[in-house]
Design an enzyme around this catalytic site. Sequence first.
Site, PDB file in Angstrom:
ATOM      1  N   PHE A 156       0.811  -1.225   0.000  1.00 28.53           N
ATOM      2  CA  PHE A 156       0.000   0.000   0.000  1.00 28.53           C
ATOM      3  C   PHE A 156       0.838   1.265   0.000  1.00 28.53           C
ATOM      4  O   PHE A 156       0.378   2.321  -0.425  1.00 28.53           O
ATOM      5  CB  PHE A 156      -0.940   0.014   1.229  1.00 28.53           C
ATOM      6  CG  PHE A 156      -0.268   0.476   2.505  1.00 28.53           C
ATOM      7  CD1 PHE A 156      -0.107   1.835   2.769  1.00 28.53           C
ATOM      8  CD2 PHE A 156       0.210  -0.423   3.439  1.00 28.53           C
ATOM      9  CE1 PHE A 156       0.518   2.276   3.924  1.00 28.53           C
ATOM     10  CE2 PHE A 156       0.839   0.003   4.603  1.00 28.53           C
ATOM     11  CZ  PHE A 156       0.990   1.363   4.840  1.00 28.53           C
ATOM     12  N   LYS A 180      -0.879  -7.004  -9.422  1.00 26.69           N
ATOM     13  CA  LYS A 180      -1.912  -7.097  -8.385  1.00 26.69           C
ATOM     14  C   LYS A 180      -1.596  -6.002  -7.372  1.00 26.69           C
ATOM     15  O   LYS A 180      -0.726  -6.155  -6.516  1.00 26.69           O
ATOM     16  CB  LYS A 180      -1.871  -8.481  -7.730  1.00 26.69           C
ATOM     17  CG  LYS A 180      -3.189  -8.950  -7.148  1.00 26.69           C
ATOM     18  CD  LYS A 180      -3.692  -8.111  -6.000  1.00 26.69           C
ATOM     19  CE  LYS A 180      -2.909  -8.295  -4.740  1.00 26.69           C
ATOM     20  NZ  LYS A 180      -3.273  -7.314  -3.680  1.00 26.69           N
ATOM     21  N   GLU A 183      -4.934  -4.016  -2.129  1.00 19.86           N
ATOM     22  CA  GLU A 183      -6.382  -3.741  -2.059  1.00 19.86           C
ATOM     23  C   GLU A 183      -6.670  -2.537  -1.174  1.00 19.86           C
ATOM     24  O   GLU A 183      -7.792  -2.049  -1.127  1.00 19.86           O
ATOM     25  CB  GLU A 183      -7.149  -4.984  -1.570  1.00 19.86           C
ATOM     26  CG  GLU A 183      -6.906  -5.400  -0.127  1.00 19.86           C
ATOM     27  CD  GLU A 183      -5.647  -6.243   0.071  1.00 19.86           C
ATOM     28  OE1 GLU A 183      -4.633  -5.993  -0.606  1.00 19.86           O
ATOM     29  OE2 GLU A 183      -5.684  -7.151   0.929  1.00 19.86           O
ATOM     30  N   SER A 233       5.187  -6.918   3.402  1.00 20.60           N
ATOM     31  CA  SER A 233       5.694  -7.259   4.740  1.00 20.60           C
ATOM     32  C   SER A 233       6.448  -8.596   4.711  1.00 20.60           C
ATOM     33  O   SER A 233       6.218  -9.432   3.821  1.00 20.60           O
ATOM     34  CB  SER A 233       4.528  -7.343   5.724  1.00 20.60           C
ATOM     35  OG  SER A 233       3.646  -8.358   5.301  1.00 20.60           O
ATOM     36  N   CYS A 288       9.701   1.476   3.780  1.00 20.14           N
ATOM     37  CA  CYS A 288      10.621   0.439   4.232  1.00 20.14           C
ATOM     38  C   CYS A 288      12.013   1.000   4.478  1.00 20.14           C
ATOM     39  O   CYS A 288      12.851   0.322   5.053  1.00 20.14           O
ATOM     40  CB  CYS A 288      10.690  -0.681   3.208  1.00 20.14           C
ATOM     41  SG  CYS A 288      11.401  -0.133   1.660  1.00 20.14           S
ATOM     42  N   GLU A 383       9.115  -4.246  13.315  1.00 18.49           N
ATOM     43  CA  GLU A 383       8.718  -3.175  12.398  1.00 18.49           C
ATOM     44  C   GLU A 383       7.352  -2.645  12.849  1.00 18.49           C
ATOM     45  O   GLU A 383       6.372  -3.379  12.877  1.00 18.49           O
ATOM     46  CB  GLU A 383       8.600  -3.705  10.967  1.00 18.49           C
ATOM     47  CG  GLU A 383       8.221  -2.611   9.989  1.00 18.49           C
ATOM     48  CD  GLU A 383       8.123  -3.088   8.544  1.00 18.49           C
ATOM     49  OE1 GLU A 383       7.496  -4.129   8.288  1.00 18.49           O
ATOM     50  OE2 GLU A 383       8.689  -2.407   7.670  1.00 18.49           O
TER      51      GLU A 383
HETATM   52  P1  NAD Z   1       1.405  -6.628   2.961  1.00 18.63           P
HETATM   53  O1  NAD Z   1       2.431  -7.680   3.070  1.00 18.63           O
HETATM   54  O2  NAD Z   1       0.272  -6.649   3.919  1.00 18.63           O
HETATM   55  O3  NAD Z   1       0.732  -6.629   1.491  1.00 18.63           O
HETATM   56  C1  NAD Z   1       1.535  -6.611   0.328  1.00 18.63           C
HETATM   57  C2  NAD Z   1       0.774  -7.300  -0.797  1.00 18.63           C
HETATM   58  O4  NAD Z   1       0.559  -8.668  -0.465  1.00 18.63           O
HETATM   59  C3  NAD Z   1      -0.599  -6.699  -1.064  1.00 18.63           C
HETATM   60  O5  NAD Z   1      -0.799  -6.655  -2.454  1.00 18.63           O
HETATM   61  C4  NAD Z   1      -1.564  -7.692  -0.407  1.00 18.63           C
HETATM   62  O6  NAD Z   1      -2.805  -7.770  -1.061  1.00 18.63           O
HETATM   63  C5  NAD Z   1      -0.817  -9.004  -0.548  1.00 18.63           C
HETATM   64  N1  NAD Z   1      -1.082  -9.942   0.553  1.00 18.63           N
HETATM   65  C6  NAD Z   1      -1.435  -9.661   1.831  1.00 18.63           C
HETATM   66  N2  NAD Z   1      -1.519 -10.797   2.557  1.00 18.63           N
HETATM   67  C7  NAD Z   1      -1.212 -11.808   1.733  1.00 18.63           C
HETATM   68  C8  NAD Z   1      -1.108 -13.217   1.896  1.00 18.63           C
HETATM   69  N3  NAD Z   1      -1.345 -13.796   3.065  1.00 18.63           N
HETATM   70  N4  NAD Z   1      -0.745 -13.968   0.826  1.00 18.63           N
HETATM   71  C9  NAD Z   1      -0.504 -13.394  -0.366  1.00 18.63           C
HETATM   72  N5  NAD Z   1      -0.584 -12.051  -0.586  1.00 18.63           N
HETATM   73  C10 NAD Z   1      -0.935 -11.274   0.451  1.00 18.63           C
HETATM   74  O7  NAD Z   1       2.191  -5.223   3.040  1.00 18.63           O
HETATM   75  P2  NAD Z   1       1.591  -3.757   3.167  1.00 18.63           P
HETATM   76  O8  NAD Z   1       1.041  -3.561   4.532  1.00 18.63           O
HETATM   77  O9  NAD Z   1       0.736  -3.455   1.998  1.00 18.63           O
HETATM   78  O10 NAD Z   1       2.921  -2.878   2.989  1.00 18.63           O
HETATM   79  C11 NAD Z   1       3.764  -2.523   4.059  1.00 18.63           C
HETATM   80  C12 NAD Z   1       4.910  -3.502   4.183  1.00 18.63           C
HETATM   81  O11 NAD Z   1       5.647  -3.538   2.966  1.00 18.63           O
HETATM   82  C13 NAD Z   1       5.919  -3.087   5.253  1.00 18.63           C
HETATM   83  O12 NAD Z   1       6.327  -4.241   5.934  1.00 18.63           O
HETATM   84  C14 NAD Z   1       7.065  -2.491   4.462  1.00 18.63           C
HETATM   85  O13 NAD Z   1       8.322  -2.526   5.093  1.00 18.63           O
HETATM   86  C15 NAD Z   1       7.031  -3.353   3.245  1.00 18.63           C
HETATM   87  N6  NAD Z   1       7.696  -2.712   2.118  1.00 18.63           N
HETATM   88  C16 NAD Z   1       8.928  -3.176   1.773  1.00 18.63           C
HETATM   89  C17 NAD Z   1       9.617  -2.574   0.745  1.00 18.63           C
HETATM   90  C18 NAD Z   1      10.988  -3.060   0.362  1.00 18.63           C
HETATM   91  O14 NAD Z   1      11.514  -2.574  -0.621  1.00 18.63           O
HETATM   92  N7  NAD Z   1      11.581  -3.973   1.087  1.00 18.63           N
HETATM   93  C19 NAD Z   1       9.046  -1.499   0.049  1.00 18.63           C
HETATM   94  C20 NAD Z   1       7.763  -1.072   0.410  1.00 18.63           C
HETATM   95  C21 NAD Z   1       7.104  -1.687   1.464  1.00 18.63           C
END
Ligand code: NAD
Length: 492
Positions: A156, A180, A183, A233, A288, A383
């Site tokens: 997000f 994808k 959401e 994450s 991140c 985090e």
């Molecule tokens: P998230 O892991 O909740 O969601 C990321 C994506 O995964 C979304 O598209 C979501 O729909 C999908 N998703 C969620 N649960 C899932 C599951 N169980 N199985 C498969 N897909 C699933 O992350 P978020 O809250 O949207 O974003 C924040 C996180 O992203 C933080 O932890 C941040 O550090 C990380 N992030 C990392 C980087 C990097 O470069 N390392 C960059 C941006 C964000």
Amino acid sequence: MHPYQRIHSGSRVVPHLVKGQWRFEKGPHTVTSPYTGQLMLELKGADRALVDEAIAGAATGAKEWAQVPIKERTRVLFQVRANILERMDELRATISYESGKTLAEAEAGVMKGVEVLEFALSLQNLDQGGKMEVSRGVHCEVRRVPLGVVAGITPFNFPAMVPMWMMPIALALGNAFVWKPSEKVPMTSQVLGECFTKAGLPPGVLTIVQGGVDAVNAIIDHPEVRAVGFVGSTPVAKAVYTRTTGLGKRALCLGGAKNHIILMPDADPDIAAAGIADSFTGCAGQRCMAASVVLAVGKVDGILAKVAERAAAHRVGETMGAIITRQQVEFLKDAIARSVNDGSKALVDGRTVTPLPGYENGNWLGPTILDGVKPGSEAATKELFGPVLSVMRVGSLDEALAIDDGIDFGNATSVFTSSGAIAEEVARRANSGMIGINIGVPVPREPFSFGGTYESKYGSGDITGPASLAFWTDLKKVTSKWTMPKDLNWMS
Ligand code: NAD
């Protein structure tokens, strides 16, 4: 009134992009704006049948696109760049309204994505293969070829930038891309998607499917999908990596972070205070690369006071953005309370803030600095993902580096110092993938690639830059002979 509300009043249905056509399907998933708390969108997550149909379109698009020479493919991407810049006002407003970023942060994210696009455009001038005579009359040649259908799952917190880490490079190299979006922030995908489709991308070359875990799993499992890029994450990065590689496919999955800033007593106070304060408050700490822990070495109270002063000057809803959900605000407030109960002191406490008029129902938390955070505690190791900075007092650089090495993540480590020797020591010994020297957010600019280590990244290579080329392509090796050599050897 938020600028987005001047473009769209009320809520909208967020569409999928299937075989080049926008497909609008109502509800049941609804999302409210972090700024206003008002309903802004509804969508229906893609089920397996929709994903199957969309990827069948992508497979057809991939075959056509792979036949287009790279110089022609990049011509389309030049137009994508122009479309993005032309629609910047709408992109900026949409990103800000759905993700909580300020308008300036939203635009900066798009421009970083445009930089990756420019890197992708440069690939047309880079030899993607090579040929040499390996034996008399025998030539070996290597050709970089697209995989076919590849996918990207995005978080997000950067609705345009993170997808733009992947799409331009994967597309320039001749793949069809299935995106994808999160959401929580799917509206940007329609604006950005139009920038691509209206540039002349053939149908199916870019596909967008909305939804959550079910859509992700259907994409991963589809036999036509050969590679999955993921950013989000750590637990989900691990799950996506395991599922994808378990099917024998390649995956590159970037996860969460707990970034340390080592603050040395010889640091320039102004550079350090601005670097640290801006790092943990930028994007309201939801990036991140945000500073999460300051490892304060020795007597640095003067610098910390400046950090606190700069952070406390933020006005939420104006100079600092909103938190993605109400639930996350509550989690952050509880985490702050747990740390204070554990003995830390709130130098700045953002739990009670007054938002701008009109934004009273948004998700707000002001900058918070917790001093004296205990090693091993939640605020030291987990985090949190918000504008919360933990300060841990340490006696030496060695102690600071040991703490930095002791956590699970490896995204970024920075040092503020005026000593070249100390800076080099940190660059050499810290195990993170990205190191900052007097920089609070050490994001590499193109063509330098982006990526962490340990639980911040699963898979090899990086998601951008030259290191990403191997991920999105295969190398085909061609060995040929056209004449009968007179002096035969084992190769002839
Ligand atoms: P998230 O892991 O909740 O969601 C990321 C994506 O995964 C979304 O598209 C979501 O729909 C999908 N998703 C969620 N649960 C899932 C599951 N169980 N199985 C498969 N897909 C699933 O992350 P978020 O809250 O949207 O974003 C924040 C996180 O992203 C933080 O932890 C941040 O550090 C990380 N992030 C990392 C980087 C990097 O470069 N390392 C960059 C941006 C964000």
